[in-house]
Enzyme design. Structure first.
Site, PDB file in Angstrom:
ATOM      1  CG  HIS A   1      -0.326   0.049   2.537  1.00 59.55           C
ATOM      2  ND1 HIS A   1      -0.068  -1.096   3.240  1.00 59.55           N
ATOM      3  CD2 HIS A   1       0.103   1.054   3.320  1.00 59.55           C
ATOM      4  CE1 HIS A   1       0.504  -0.787   4.406  1.00 59.55           C
ATOM      5  NE2 HIS A   1       0.617   0.522   4.474  1.00 59.55           N
TER       6      HIS A   1
ATOM      7  CG  HIS B   1       3.927   4.518   5.487  1.00 61.52           C
ATOM      8  ND1 HIS B   1       3.059   5.079   6.396  1.00 61.52           N
ATOM      9  CD2 HIS B   1       3.425   3.282   5.224  1.00 61.52           C
ATOM     10  CE1 HIS B   1       2.091   4.210   6.687  1.00 61.52           C
ATOM     11  NE2 HIS B   1       2.287   3.114   5.982  1.00 61.52           N
TER      12      HIS B   1
ATOM     13  CD  GLU C   1       3.411  -0.467   7.174  1.00 56.85           C
ATOM     14  OE1 GLU C   1       2.822   0.258   6.345  1.00 56.85           O
ATOM     15  OE2 GLU C   1       2.853  -0.978   8.155  1.00 56.85           O
TER      16      GLU C   1
HETATM   17 CO    CO Z   1       1.142   1.354   6.281  1.00 62.64          CO
END
Ligand code: CO
Length: 134
Positions: free
Chosen positions: A7, A79, A130
């Site tokens: 994502h 992020h 991440e």
């Molecule tokens: Co995230």
């Protein structure tokens, strides 16, 4: 090591407005808001054919998103999340290559109930990364 893009997370000053623009204007499938107190965020997921977006809004006094929105009042990309098969192997490889893992280096449980780690943006061209064990 690096797998799929899981994502892209976007910090938003107004969750309802952001949700409405993805759902009503762009025609995306948008989830209900989900509070994640341990991460200091409320999230809404936007499902796309090939990936997801995470709309992030501060939750609580210690939210990491609050400072980001102070610097970026209109919101912005916060992020990017990549999948890895083995988060411990990924962490060990990154640390042995001199990359900084944020926090105590132990994975926490992320928004999708899977272990996640964050990597220092200064080690990756100004992008907070991440890693999520897929
Ligand atoms: Co995230």
């Amino acid at each position: 090591m690096i797998g799929k893009l899981n994502h892209v997370a976007i910090a938003v000053p107004d969750l309802a407005a952001a949700s409405a623009s993805y759902r009503d204007t762009l025609g995306a499938k948008v989830s209900e808001p989900l509070d994640l107190p341990s991460h200091g965020v409320t999230t809404i997921f936007v499902e796309l054919e090939n990936t997801k977006l995470e709309l992030l809004h501060p939750l609580g006094d210690e939210s990491p998103i609050a400072k980001f929105l102070e610097r970026n009042p209109g919101g912005g990309i916060h992020h990017i999340c990549y999948e890895v098969a083995d988060i411990y192997a990924a962490r060990d490889k990154l640390e042995s290559d001199g990359m900084r893992v944020l926090g105590d280096g132990e994975p926490s449980i992320g928004a999708h109930d899977k272990p996640v780690l964050f990597l220092h943006p200064k080690d990756f061209n100004g992008t907070l990364i991440e890693l999520e064990q897929a």
